[in-house]
Scaffold this active site. Structure first.
Site, PDB file in Angstrom:
ATOM      1  N   THR A  56       8.175 -30.045   2.569  1.00  0.00           N
ATOM      2  CA  THR A  56       6.920 -29.305   2.379  1.00  0.00           C
ATOM      3  C   THR A  56       5.864 -30.297   1.902  1.00  0.00           C
ATOM      4  O   THR A  56       5.201 -30.928   2.706  1.00  0.00           O
ATOM      5  CB  THR A  56       7.101 -28.143   1.390  1.00  0.00           C
ATOM      6  OG1 THR A  56       7.748 -28.614   0.210  1.00  0.00           O
ATOM      7  CG2 THR A  56       7.933 -27.035   2.005  1.00  0.00           C
ATOM      8  N   LYS A  78      15.133 -31.849  -0.303  1.00  0.00           N
ATOM      9  CA  LYS A  78      13.677 -31.861  -0.350  1.00  0.00           C
ATOM     10  C   LYS A  78      13.208 -31.484  -1.738  1.00  0.00           C
ATOM     11  O   LYS A  78      13.968 -30.938  -2.540  1.00  0.00           O
ATOM     12  CB  LYS A  78      13.077 -30.899   0.689  1.00  0.00           C
ATOM     13  CG  LYS A  78      13.456 -29.429   0.549  1.00  0.00           C
ATOM     14  CD  LYS A  78      12.621 -28.625  -0.394  1.00  0.00           C
ATOM     15  CE  LYS A  78      11.149 -28.672  -0.025  1.00  0.00           C
ATOM     16  NZ  LYS A  78      10.338 -27.862  -0.989  1.00  0.00           N
ATOM     17  N   THR A 132      18.553 -27.834  -8.532  1.00  0.00           N
ATOM     18  CA  THR A 132      17.132 -27.640  -8.289  1.00  0.00           C
ATOM     19  C   THR A 132      16.731 -28.084  -6.889  1.00  0.00           C
ATOM     20  O   THR A 132      17.212 -29.068  -6.403  1.00  0.00           O
ATOM     21  CB  THR A 132      16.325 -28.416  -9.335  1.00  0.00           C
ATOM     22  OG1 THR A 132      16.828 -28.078 -10.614  1.00  0.00           O
ATOM     23  CG2 THR A 132      14.867 -28.066  -9.285  1.00  0.00           C
ATOM     24  N   GLU A 186       5.402 -34.972  -7.594  1.00  0.00           N
ATOM     25  CA  GLU A 186       3.970 -34.968  -7.301  1.00  0.00           C
ATOM     26  C   GLU A 186       3.188 -35.657  -8.416  1.00  0.00           C
ATOM     27  O   GLU A 186       3.214 -35.243  -9.575  1.00  0.00           O
ATOM     28  CB  GLU A 186       3.488 -33.527  -7.117  1.00  0.00           C
ATOM     29  CG  GLU A 186       4.071 -32.882  -5.864  1.00  0.00           C
ATOM     30  CD  GLU A 186       3.795 -31.391  -5.779  1.00  0.00           C
ATOM     31  OE1 GLU A 186       3.417 -30.800  -6.808  1.00  0.00           O
ATOM     32  OE2 GLU A 186       3.953 -30.825  -4.689  1.00  0.00           O
TER      33      GLU A 186
END
Length: 455
Positions: A193, A222, A233, A326
């Site tokens: 994603t 991912k 997770t 991120e």
């Protein structure tokens, strides 16, 4: 293992990923290129496929639908999110595991671009339809009630799947299946994603009962956000061609998840869609009479060997997720030693990993060891470990590792003068390791335990 890419390989890789628009025109970050494998050893009897089904926005050309399927019925296992508002895929897969106990499964169909959460009965119907239709279309597939394929979703929540697009593209998806490195790598792309690079690992291993047989493990995963333990997770798909009973496979997967995916934290949020699955089809067994790895009536030598291999493999998969966090600029290992129990050490490490105070300091290249002590000091409050004397300030030490050398900031409760130049050298690195040594008194006949966490 990931390979360092040569310039021609990088050019070929960039051309390949431009085709899928994985990064929206952005190049693979320089420090991530080394993490992408250029070849692999993939388990026999499994095929994977991916395609663009129009789940993601029209301007995105990345594949968004994938399938991983065994040629023959296989053992299956899953660890699932504990979030109460779980996605339809989690509900459907949990029910599948309840009905089958992991026996006779063929694999998993997954999509990116839509999480299918908070969509009610229609979302459950859509997830079931995905599994049922894909089961009919895979080679040697049959029309079943959705009892042979698990289902995975990832992407934006509170939106219904474009189910008609998905069902329309499933026949095309299954026609594109294969077992080459490119097939596996493109499936890793399709699972992505906001990832900045596809996450794929593979390796070979042997078992004591068949020392001359090469078995293979392959894994797709991912994640870049909403990453924090409470099952395993993010998403992961693992396959092996070793023979393993369903019961043993579930025990192996759950145990390995507890020491890998449940030891990573990025932002402290546990996703509604978290799921890691594993399949074993025995296709590489030396003969049809080779016994399957089992855990009953007691763990076999093969079970113990596979347990070790899988734990290391899944730890490496989990680290790939952390490295793609991120906005992250550091990869931090937290090692808590000298605890009375693994569970207490694991909990302490998880609290430190979520300390915004400490991680803000690390971002600013400040070791901020007082932030570690602050998190350590409140880590066991309001837990079952409180009042057990696990944390004793006068016995506690804190260090940062520089290669094989530990640079101490606190030694048995006493601050230690440090070399500023040495600390700057350590803090400038991308990979950091900090050690919290509780120095529990071993004379109390309790074996000191250690837990490792990545953030």
């Amino acid at each position: 293992m990931p390979l360092r890419l040569t310039s021609p390989q990088l050019r070929a890789l960039s051309t390949k990923f431009d085709k899928f628009d994985l990064y929206g025109g952005r190049p693979i970050p320089a420090n991530k290129q080394r993490l992408i494998p250029t070849s692999g050893s993939y388990p026999k009897g499994f095929n994977v496929g991916s395609t663009r089904a129009g789940i993601k926005p029209a301007g995105n050309t990345q594949p968004d639908l994938l399938i991983v399927a065994s040629d023959t019925p296989a053992s299956g296992a899953a660890v699932l999110t504990k979030n109460e508002f779980c996605a339809a895929s989690v509900t459907v897969t949990r029910e599948l595991m309840r009905r089958t106990n992991g026996a006779g499964l063929r694999g998993v169909i997954a999509n990116s671009g839509c999480a299918n959460t908070l969509t009610g009965q229609v979302g459950l119907d859509d997830a079931t339809a995905m599994g049922r239709e894909a089961a009919k279309c895979i080679p040697k597939g049959t029309a079943d009630d959705g009892s042979s394929l698990m289902v995975m979703h990832t992407g934006a929540g509170a939106q219904r799947l474009p189910i008609h697009n998905i069902l329309h593209h499933i026949p095309e998806l299954t026609q594109k299946m294969g077992n080459t490195h490119d097939h596996w790598l493109e499936a890793a792309v399709a699972l992505s994603t906001t990832d900045t690079y596809p996450k794929l690992l593979s390796r070979t291993f042997s078992l004591p009962s068949a020392p001359k047989t090469n078995f293979s493990l392959a894994g797709l995963t991912k994640g870049a956000g909403m990453v924090h333990p409470n099952m395993a997770t993010t998403l992961g798909i693992i396959c092996t061609d070793a023979p393993v009973t369903p019961t043993a496979l579930q025990v192996l997967l759950r145990g390995a998840a507890s020491k890998s995916y449940n030891c990573i934290s990025i932002d402290g949020d546990t996703s509604t869609n978290d799921m890691v699955t594993m399949f074993a089809n025995g296709a590489a067994a030396a003969s049809s009479s080779q016994p399957a790895v089992d855990v009953s009536p007691e763990p076999s030598a093969d079970f113990v060997a596979l347990q070790h291999v899988l734990s290391g493999f899944m730890s490496d998969m989990a680290k790939l997720v952390v490295r793609d966090a991120e906005g992250a600029s550091k990869f931090i290992t937290i090692r808590v030693r000298g605890s009375t129990s693994y569970d207490a050490a694991h909990h302490i490490a998880s609290v430190i990993a979520r300390s915004v105070l400490w991680k803000t300091g690390i971002y600013g290249r400040d070791p901020n060891w007082h932030g570690i002590l602050a998190a350590l000091g409140y880590s066991l409050l309001d837990t079952s470990f409180a009042g057990q004397g696990i944390i004793i300030p006068e016995q506690t030490s804190v260090s940062f590792m520089d290669g094989s050398e530990a640079v101490k900031f606190l030694d048995r409760g006493v601050p230690v003068p440090v070399d500023g130049a040495k600390i700057k050298q350590i803090m400038d690195k991308e990979d950091l390791e900090t050690i919290v040594d509780l120095r529990y008194n071993a004379s109390q006949e309790i074996t000191p335990e250690e837990a490792v966490y990545w953030t």
